[in-house]
Design an enzyme around this catalytic site. Structure first.
Site, PDB file in Angstrom:
ATOM      1  CG  ASP A 204       9.066   8.419  -5.980  1.00  0.00           C
ATOM      2  OD1 ASP A 204       8.210   7.549  -5.783  1.00  0.00           O
ATOM      3  OD2 ASP A 204       9.874   8.801  -5.107  1.00  0.00           O
ATOM      4  CD  GLU A 246       4.297   8.380  -5.008  1.00  0.00           C
ATOM      5  OE1 GLU A 246       4.031   7.518  -4.170  1.00  0.00           O
ATOM      6  OE2 GLU A 246       5.366   9.022  -4.960  1.00  0.00           O
TER       7      GLU A 246
HETATM    8  C1  GLC Z   1       7.243   6.599  -3.386  1.00  0.00           C
HETATM    9  C2  GLC Z   1       7.317   5.125  -3.714  1.00  0.00           C
HETATM   10  C3  GLC Z   1       7.733   4.351  -2.489  1.00  0.00           C
HETATM   11  C4  GLC Z   1       9.049   4.887  -1.978  1.00  0.00           C
HETATM   12  C5  GLC Z   1       8.962   6.404  -1.742  1.00  0.00           C
HETATM   13  C6  GLC Z   1      10.309   6.997  -1.474  1.00  0.00           C
HETATM   14  O1  GLC Z   1       6.215   6.889  -2.508  1.00  0.00           O
HETATM   15  O2  GLC Z   1       6.094   4.689  -4.239  1.00  0.00           O
HETATM   16  O3  GLC Z   1       7.826   2.981  -2.751  1.00  0.00           O
HETATM   17  O4  GLC Z   1       9.405   4.248  -0.787  1.00  0.00           O
HETATM   18  O5  GLC Z   1       8.462   7.068  -2.893  1.00  0.00           O
HETATM   19  O6  GLC Z   1      11.082   7.005  -2.635  1.00  0.00           O
END
Ligand code: GLC
Length: 546
Positions: A204, A246
């Site tokens: 993430d 991500e």
């Molecule tokens: C990522 C996740 C999202 C979350 C963010 C903070 O972007 O996809 O849902 O709020 O991280 O952890």
């Protein structure tokens, strides 16, 4: 049970993304759990998914749906126990289904014991595990991500009387990745899950691991060093497992996360996603072709991951200001559906429940380069609930049948973690798995066939792409090639019928065979190849030299 290390399995995967809490409730407490999910594995298999990506299921105060982790090595009690997780993992592996879990490493919850210690005093041994400062003046060039809720990336801690750094919600303090102890602690967490047998992690928010003053604090070389080190350790002890990034960034910046094939195996193609919606609205292929042409080649062992929707808003961070205005005007007239820089809606409601556009977009999802991710419920055309706050409207319970609580839970409806969608268009009595299983023509049955065709050739998962350039701009056509296999995909992005002349001279003498019906089309000759297409129609042809 650990699945054999099949090389590059992630390239041929069909990923199904879900949150345990939304899927199936086995103990009638109103919240989905691992036992419930395990009972639904048949469904995932029938759909043709080969991997499941689970959203965070760890102990958490759930102020960001679990992305605020309070304990990395356990299961939130509403979702079951670690034993339940293990049983689920074994059951998934027995069917050959891979399991990808979340590694939220940039930040923890402020309830995590590490942060509790860190804030307890300035000389606590864990003080340096987070990013502290006496003023909120440092790193001023870093943008704010959650612009609808946060005014600053610094928050004041009244306990230790200092500011701490957070790129997301203020209850999610960022870990200090300059500290070797933090880097090691996170590796130990990854090790814990890898030893249990998980097949991969979605990492993430990776661009934000490291901060340096005078920079945007995104994509810094030090961040890449950290990833490279994790990858080295992963390959050394757990070959065949996968890391998915991500990184919501422009193509060139995301590509950097593949390194020389020594950082991530996969990364989401964020800029492509809104452009697929844009192209369909503009009835012009340009946005898709432009962004894919701007996307550099990636190392041989790497793969894009592509998606239409996910658990977050349809992000418009990776478009220009003009494009964003266009997207808002066309897809989010109702301002309450906008959040941060995006639109908090599911696939079907975004396109007015138009089955033809749902099919076209899924057709592109399954034929453009990359591993597709299906967001749970989109395969039956589920709706959303814009009256729920934040991004919760796209996270409502899965609709299994037309009975009590849509077959999701036996609890009293008031007890569910979120109400079931119940309106006449998208409500569970109209949209559910059971009714769609009964019809050959339902969206679900259609999706199953699409996935089957996609899986019939590695050309989709591994092939090159070359775009054709027909004069009719409403048509997007490309040829995918892998070894001796060639597929021609033709997409009519328009709401009206179109004729298109394709220059297929390179394939003179080939016979196009339409892949869903195996229908033989006329042989390719000297002249441009003429096709007529209904509104939003698409074709996949195997090009055979017969
Ligand atoms: C990522 C996740 C999202 C979350 C963010 C903070 O972007 O996809 O849902 O709020 O991280 O952890």
């Amino acid at each position: 049970m650990i699945l054999p290390a099949q090389s590059e399995w992630y390239k041929d995967a069909i990923i199904y993304q879900l949150h345990v809490r939304t899927f199936s409730d086995s103990n009638s407490d109103g919240v989905g759990d691992f036992r419930g999910l395990q009972q639904k594995l048949d469904y995932l298999e029938e759909l043709g998914a080969t991997a499941v990506w689970l959203l965070p299921f760890y102990p958490s105060p759930l102020r960001d749906d679990g992305y605020d982790i309070a304990d990395y090595c356990a299961v939130h009690k509403s979702y079951g126990t670690l034993e339940d997780f293990k049983a689920f993992l074994t059951a998934a592996h027995e069917r050959g289904l891979r399991v990808i879990i979340e590694m939220v490493l940039n930040h923890t919850s402020d309830q995590h014991p590490w942060f509790q210690e860190s804030r307890s005093s300035r000389d606590n041994p864990k003080r340096n595990w987070y990013v502290w400062n006496d003023t909120d003046e440092l790193y001023r060039d870093a943008r704010i991500i959650f612009i609808d809720t946060e005014l600053s990336n610094w928050a004041w801690d009244p306990v230790s009387k200092a500011y701490y750094w957070h790129r997301f919600f203020s209850h999610q303090p960022d870990l200090n990745f300059d500290n070797p102890e933090v880097r090691e602690a996170i590796w130990q967490v990854m090790r814990f899950w890898l030893e249990l047998g998980v097949d991969g992690f979605r990492l993430d928010a990776v661009p934000y691991l490291v901060e340096r003053d005078g920079t945007s604090c995104e994509n810094l070389p030090e961040t890449h060093d950290i990833i490279r080190e994790y990858r080295r350790r992963l390959d050394e002890s757990f070959p065949g497992r996968m890391l998915l990034a991500e990184a919501n960034q422009w193509p060139a910046d995301v590509c950097a996360y593949f390194g020389h094939g020594d950082e991530f195996h996969m990364a989401f193609h964020f800029p492509l996603m809104p452009r697929m919606f844009m192209a369909v609205r503009l009835e012009d292929r340009k946005p898709i072709i432009e962004i894919l042409q701007r996307t550099p080649e990636i190392p041989q062992n790497c793969q894009w991951s592509i998606f239409l929707r996910n658990h977050d808003e349809l992000t418009l961070e990776m478009v220009t200001d003009v494009e964003r205005d266009y997207m808002y005007d066309e897809y989010a007239r109702d301002k309450s559906t906008r959040i941060n820089l995006g639109i908090r809606r599911r696939l079907a409601p975004l396109i007015d429940n138009d089955r033809r556009r749902i099919e076209l977009l899924n057709g592109m999802l399954m034929s453009l380069p990359g591993t597709p991710v299906i967001y749970y419920g989109d395969e039956i055309g589920m709706g959303d609930n814009i009256y729920l706050g934040d991004r919760n409207g796209v996270r409502t319970p899965m609709q299994w049948d037309g009975h009590w609580n849509a077959g999701f839970s036996e609890a009293d409806p008031e007890r569910l973690y979120a109400p079931i969608v119940s309106n006449p268009v998208y409500g569970y009595q109209a949209v559910n798995v059971d009714s769609q299983k009964r019809s050959e023509h339902s969206l679900l049955s259609w999706m199953k066939r699409l996935v089957q065709v996609r899986k019939s050739s590695q050309v989709f998962s591994r092939g090159t792409i070359s775009f054709l350039d027909p004069p009719n701009h409403r048509v997007l056509a490309y040829v995918r090639e892998y070894g001796n296999d060639r597929v021609l995909a033709v997409n009519n992005l328009s709401s009206t019928s179109q004729a298109v002349e394709l220059n297929l001279r390179k394939y003179k003498g080939f016979i196009p065979i339409e892949m869903s019906g195996k229908t033989i089309f006329p042989r390719v000759g000297e002249l441009p190849y003429l096709l007529t297409m209904g509104p939003y129609q698409f074709y996949w042809f195997r090009l055979r030299r017969i």
